[in-house]
Design a protein around this motif. Structure first.
Motif, PDB file in Angstrom:
ATOM      1  N   GLN A 183      -8.266   4.750   8.991  1.00 30.90           N
ATOM      2  CA  GLN A 183      -7.252   5.590   8.562  1.00 30.90           C
ATOM      3  C   GLN A 183      -6.737   4.859   7.104  1.00 30.90           C
ATOM      4  O   GLN A 183      -5.958   5.856   6.433  1.00 30.90           O
ATOM      5  CB  GLN A 183      -6.205   5.262   9.555  1.00 30.90           C
ATOM      6  N   PHE A 184      -6.801   3.725   6.776  1.00 27.42           N
ATOM      7  CA  PHE A 184      -6.059   3.088   5.832  1.00 27.42           C
ATOM      8  C   PHE A 184      -7.397   2.557   4.881  1.00 27.42           C
ATOM      9  O   PHE A 184      -8.201   1.773   5.102  1.00 27.42           O
ATOM     10  CB  PHE A 184      -5.095   2.238   5.898  1.00 27.42           C
ATOM     11  N   ARG A 185      -7.354   2.812   3.493  1.00 26.93           N
ATOM     12  CA  ARG A 185      -8.411   2.024   2.549  1.00 26.93           C
ATOM     13  C   ARG A 185      -7.999   0.583   2.865  1.00 26.93           C
ATOM     14  O   ARG A 185      -9.047  -0.113   2.549  1.00 26.93           O
ATOM     15  CB  ARG A 185      -7.884   2.683   1.229  1.00 26.93           C
ATOM     16  N   THR A 186      -7.039  -0.044   2.800  1.00 22.75           N
ATOM     17  CA  THR A 186      -6.857  -1.465   2.738  1.00 22.75           C
ATOM     18  C   THR A 186      -5.757  -1.755   4.007  1.00 22.75           C
ATOM     19  O   THR A 186      -4.943  -0.909   4.295  1.00 22.75           O
ATOM     20  CB  THR A 186      -6.101  -1.973   1.361  1.00 22.75           C
ATOM     21  N   SER A 187      -5.726  -2.790   4.163  1.00 25.99           N
ATOM     22  CA  SER A 187      -4.694  -3.352   5.221  1.00 25.99           C
ATOM     23  C   SER A 187      -3.480  -3.248   4.857  1.00 25.99           C
ATOM     24  O   SER A 187      -2.470  -3.164   5.592  1.00 25.99           O
ATOM     25  CB  SER A 187      -5.384  -4.866   6.012  1.00 25.99           C
ATOM     26  N   GLU A 188      -3.103  -3.453   3.476  1.00 29.28           N
ATOM     27  CA  GLU A 188      -1.705  -3.451   2.913  1.00 29.28           C
ATOM     28  C   GLU A 188      -1.219  -1.941   3.116  1.00 29.28           C
ATOM     29  O   GLU A 188      -0.112  -1.998   3.352  1.00 29.28           O
ATOM     30  CB  GLU A 188      -2.016  -4.040   1.704  1.00 29.28           C
ATOM     31  N   TYR A 189      -2.100  -0.988   2.909  1.00 30.21           N
ATOM     32  CA  TYR A 189      -1.404   0.340   3.339  1.00 30.21           C
ATOM     33  C   TYR A 189      -1.219   0.442   4.691  1.00 30.21           C
ATOM     34  O   TYR A 189      -0.050   1.121   4.747  1.00 30.21           O
ATOM     35  CB  TYR A 189      -2.504   1.397   2.951  1.00 30.21           C
ATOM     36  N   GLY A 190      -1.915  -0.055   5.476  1.00 29.54           N
ATOM     37  CA  GLY A 190      -1.419   0.023   6.960  1.00 29.54           C
ATOM     38  C   GLY A 190      -0.113  -0.675   7.224  1.00 29.54           C
ATOM     39  O   GLY A 190       0.608  -0.212   8.070  1.00 29.54           O
ATOM     40  N   ARG A 191      -0.046  -1.757   6.677  1.00 29.22           N
ATOM     41  CA  ARG A 191       1.197  -2.365   6.630  1.00 29.22           C
ATOM     42  C   ARG A 191       2.360  -1.799   6.161  1.00 29.22           C
ATOM     43  O   ARG A 191       3.314  -1.676   6.810  1.00 29.22           O
ATOM     44  CB  ARG A 191       1.163  -4.053   6.232  1.00 29.22           C
ATOM     45  N   LEU A 192       2.322  -1.255   5.077  1.00 32.82           N
ATOM     46  CA  LEU A 192       3.443  -0.394   4.664  1.00 32.82           C
ATOM     47  C   LEU A 192       3.802   0.856   5.461  1.00 32.82           C
ATOM     48  O   LEU A 192       4.995   0.969   5.369  1.00 32.82           O
ATOM     49  CB  LEU A 192       2.922   0.066   2.825  1.00 32.82           C
ATOM     50  N   ALA A 193       2.994   1.380   5.665  1.00 31.90           N
ATOM     51  CA  ALA A 193       3.126   2.702   6.466  1.00 31.90           C
ATOM     52  C   ALA A 193       3.731   2.026   7.754  1.00 31.90           C
ATOM     53  O   ALA A 193       4.671   3.034   8.251  1.00 31.90           O
ATOM     54  CB  ALA A 193       1.823   3.150   6.919  1.00 31.90           C
ATOM     55  N   LEU A 243       7.208  -0.687  -4.342  1.00 33.35           N
ATOM     56  CA  LEU A 243       7.411  -0.374  -2.896  1.00 33.35           C
ATOM     57  C   LEU A 243       7.186  -1.861  -2.214  1.00 33.35           C
ATOM     58  O   LEU A 243       8.043  -2.296  -1.148  1.00 33.35           O
ATOM     59  CB  LEU A 243       6.507   0.587  -2.344  1.00 33.35           C
ATOM     60  N   GLN A 244       6.108  -2.492  -2.552  1.00 37.08           N
ATOM     61  CA  GLN A 244       5.774  -3.722  -1.962  1.00 37.08           C
ATOM     62  C   GLN A 244       6.972  -4.742  -2.509  1.00 37.08           C
ATOM     63  O   GLN A 244       7.200  -5.720  -1.296  1.00 37.08           O
ATOM     64  CB  GLN A 244       4.458  -4.321  -2.547  1.00 37.08           C
ATOM     65  N   LEU A 245       7.648  -4.945  -3.447  1.00 41.30           N
ATOM     66  CA  LEU A 245       8.676  -5.807  -3.811  1.00 41.30           C
ATOM     67  C   LEU A 245       9.860  -5.244  -2.944  1.00 41.30           C
ATOM     68  O   LEU A 245      10.549  -6.168  -2.408  1.00 41.30           O
ATOM     69  CB  LEU A 245       9.065  -5.414  -5.077  1.00 41.30           C
ATOM     70  N   LYS A 246       9.897  -4.026  -2.478  1.00 38.40           N
ATOM     71  CA  LYS A 246      11.142  -3.869  -1.517  1.00 38.40           C
ATOM     72  C   LYS A 246      10.732  -4.100  -0.056  1.00 38.40           C
ATOM     73  O   LYS A 246      11.573  -4.604   0.801  1.00 38.40           O
ATOM     74  CB  LYS A 246      11.398  -2.221  -1.708  1.00 38.40           C
ATOM     75  N   TYR A 247       9.449  -4.108   0.077  1.00 39.42           N
ATOM     76  CA  TYR A 247       8.973  -4.202   1.935  1.00 39.42           C
ATOM     77  C   TYR A 247       7.878  -5.458   1.607  1.00 39.42           C
ATOM     78  O   TYR A 247       6.642  -5.168   1.628  1.00 39.42           O
ATOM     79  CB  TYR A 247       8.504  -3.032   2.394  1.00 39.42           C
ATOM     80  N   PRO A 248       8.163  -6.621   1.221  1.00 36.20           N
ATOM     81  CA  PRO A 248       6.996  -7.711   0.827  1.00 36.20           C
ATOM     82  C   PRO A 248       6.659  -7.916   2.385  1.00 36.20           C
ATOM     83  O   PRO A 248       7.073  -8.025   3.263  1.00 36.20           O
ATOM     84  CB  PRO A 248       7.965  -8.802   0.189  1.00 36.20           C
ATOM     85  N   PRO A 249       5.415  -8.640   2.140  1.00 34.86           N
ATOM     86  CA  PRO A 249       4.826  -9.335   3.342  1.00 34.86           C
ATOM     87  C   PRO A 249       5.500 -10.255   3.858  1.00 34.86           C
ATOM     88  O   PRO A 249       6.266 -10.948   3.391  1.00 34.86           O
ATOM     89  CB  PRO A 249       3.653  -9.891   2.751  1.00 34.86           C
ATOM     90  N   THR A 250       5.388 -10.473   5.438  1.00 36.14           N
ATOM     91  CA  THR A 250       6.325 -11.643   5.862  1.00 36.14           C
ATOM     92  C   THR A 250       6.087 -13.048   5.458  1.00 36.14           C
ATOM     93  O   THR A 250       6.902 -13.909   5.604  1.00 36.14           O
ATOM     94  CB  THR A 250       6.091 -11.685   7.399  1.00 36.14           C
ATOM     95  N   VAL A 251       5.008 -13.054   4.864  1.00 33.33           N
ATOM     96  CA  VAL A 251       4.526 -14.766   4.482  1.00 33.33           C
ATOM     97  C   VAL A 251       5.111 -14.746   2.758  1.00 33.33           C
ATOM     98  O   VAL A 251       5.089 -15.934   2.505  1.00 33.33           O
ATOM     99  CB  VAL A 251       3.018 -14.732   4.197  1.00 33.33           C
ATOM    100  N   LYS A 252       5.712 -13.603   2.293  1.00 33.86           N
ATOM    101  CA  LYS A 252       6.090 -13.808   0.755  1.00 33.86           C
ATOM    102  C   LYS A 252       7.568 -13.185   0.594  1.00 33.86           C
ATOM    103  O   LYS A 252       7.731 -12.180   1.449  1.00 33.86           O
ATOM    104  CB  LYS A 252       5.189 -13.273  -0.174  1.00 33.86           C
ATOM    105  N   THR A 253       8.453 -13.616  -0.224  1.00 36.37           N
ATOM    106  CA  THR A 253       9.564 -13.114  -0.643  1.00 36.37           C
ATOM    107  C   THR A 253       9.156 -12.303  -2.065  1.00 36.37           C
ATOM    108  O   THR A 253       7.935 -12.645  -2.550  1.00 36.37           O
ATOM    109  CB  THR A 253      10.838 -13.888  -0.985  1.00 36.37           C
TER     110      THR A 253
END
Length: 351
Positions: A23-33, A95-105
């Motif tokens: 469904q997603f090319r990368t795991s990061e796209y899945g996380r953002l969705a 978009l990632q800067l607005k919704y960063p991964p939980t392990v990073k600010t």
């Protein structure tokens, strides 16, 4: 009975994982969705612009797989005609800067990625319009991207020329996606520039094509020139497949076979320039060589070591054996081939 149920559960889990990966090319796209609560399965193929959390987004689907999610900063026409990966990158990264991964600010992301706001800040992003003037430039190390309105700079940023950062794919994901990307490439006729004669790293690697009586050379009497033409042009005579052993991260191997012309077009479609260098020519006319696909925009190379028999040249069809080292950082390739030399000189033909 319990063991059978366990096997069924495990089997279903594997199937569901495979479906989620497709469904997603990368795991990061899945996380953002997931973070934005976007039901991407309901979105159409191509570009769409769902609104979530007060943000207008750009999402792109190709054959049911989401391969881009970001803030809408550019029109669909710009995306479709763009010859640069940075349009997708900037939309996704902001978009990632607005919704960063939980392990990073977001601050840690900017620091670690060496991303820099030259003028403006995160707050400026929300004020950008599709009608604002946009420009970018890059050297071997950094990109600079700038938005202007009425001749005044609103936002200017810089970031490294690095494949993993710009593509949003880590090396493992990029290598896993490679075969599917090649296979979905449409083979088309491309016009050759007969005068081209650029080199890469040193004079041993060239993009030159070889002609005789106005035709591309294809003759076992000239194996080096013939293989150069086959690997650099879709117009060379013959019908060949490449039997590829892909050497990936952790020395993992993947073996596949694709039409040679499809490989060439894939490289060209993805901004790679091809260069050919002879490694050895045997007394029987068998030839081994290296082809480097150079992507300056994202600072990586695909390195292709190949071998071909004189018999396959004479038959104008057959298999070219190859080992592929994909997505190698440019500086590693430069170091690897800095002292590369031809084992045997080519028997050059006249143009």
């Amino acid at each position: 009975m319990k063991q059978r149920i366990l096997y069924i559960i495990i089997g279903l889990s594997v199937v569901l994982m495979a479906m989620a990966q497709k469904q997603f090319r990368t795991s990061e796209y899945g996380r953002l969705a997931s973070a934005l609560q976007i039901d991407t399965r309901s979105l159409p193929e191509g570009y769409s612009h769902p609104v979530s959390q007060g943000l207008t987004l750009t999402v792109h689907k190709d054959k049911q797989t989401v391969d881009h999610i970001g803030l809408q900063l550019f029109s669909d026409d710009v995306h479709s005609s763009a010859q640069s990966p940075i349009f997708d990158f900037l939309e996704r990264y902001f978009l990632q800067l607005k919704y960063p991964p939980t392990v990073k600010t977001s601050a840690n992301m900017i620091r670690d990625d060496k991303f820099r706001f030259i003028k403006g800040s995160m707050a400026t992003i929300d004020d950008l319009r599709l009608t604002d003037s946009f420009s970018f430039s890059h050297d071997n190390r950094y990109y600079t991207a700038t938005w202007q309105r009425d001749g005044r700079v609103l936002l200017s940023v810089s970031f490294p020329v690095e494949y993993e950062l710009i593509s949003g794919e880590n090396k493992i994901e990029a290598e896993e996606n490679l075969l599917a990307d090649i296979q979905k490439t449409t083979v088309k006729q491309c016009k050759d520039d007969a005068r081209r004669n650029d080199s890469y790293i040193n004079d041993c690697f060239s993009n030159r094509l070889y002609y005789q009586h106005g035709q591309l050379v294809n003759d076992s009497k000239h194996p080096a020139e013939t293989l150069a033409n086959l690997m650099l042009s879709t117009n060379a005579k013959g019908n060949y497949n490449v039997h590829v052993t892909q050497i990936s991260y952790g020395f993992q191997k993947k073996i596949f076979e694709v039409p040679l012309r499809q490989w060439i077009i894939f490289c060209q479609d993805n901004g790679c320039k091809l260069y050919f260098g002879v490694e050895d020519i045997s007394d029987k006319g068998e030839i081994s060589a290296v082809v480097i696909a150079v992507n300056e925009a994202e600072n990586y190379n695909h390195v292709f070591t190949i071998s071909m028999s004189a018999k396959a040249i004479d038959a104008h069809q057959g298999i070219i054996e190859a080992r592929l080292f994909p997505y190698v950082p440019t500086h590693n390739v430069m170091n690897m081939f800095a002292n590369y030399r031809k084992s045997n000189p080519k028997n050059f033909v006249k143009r």
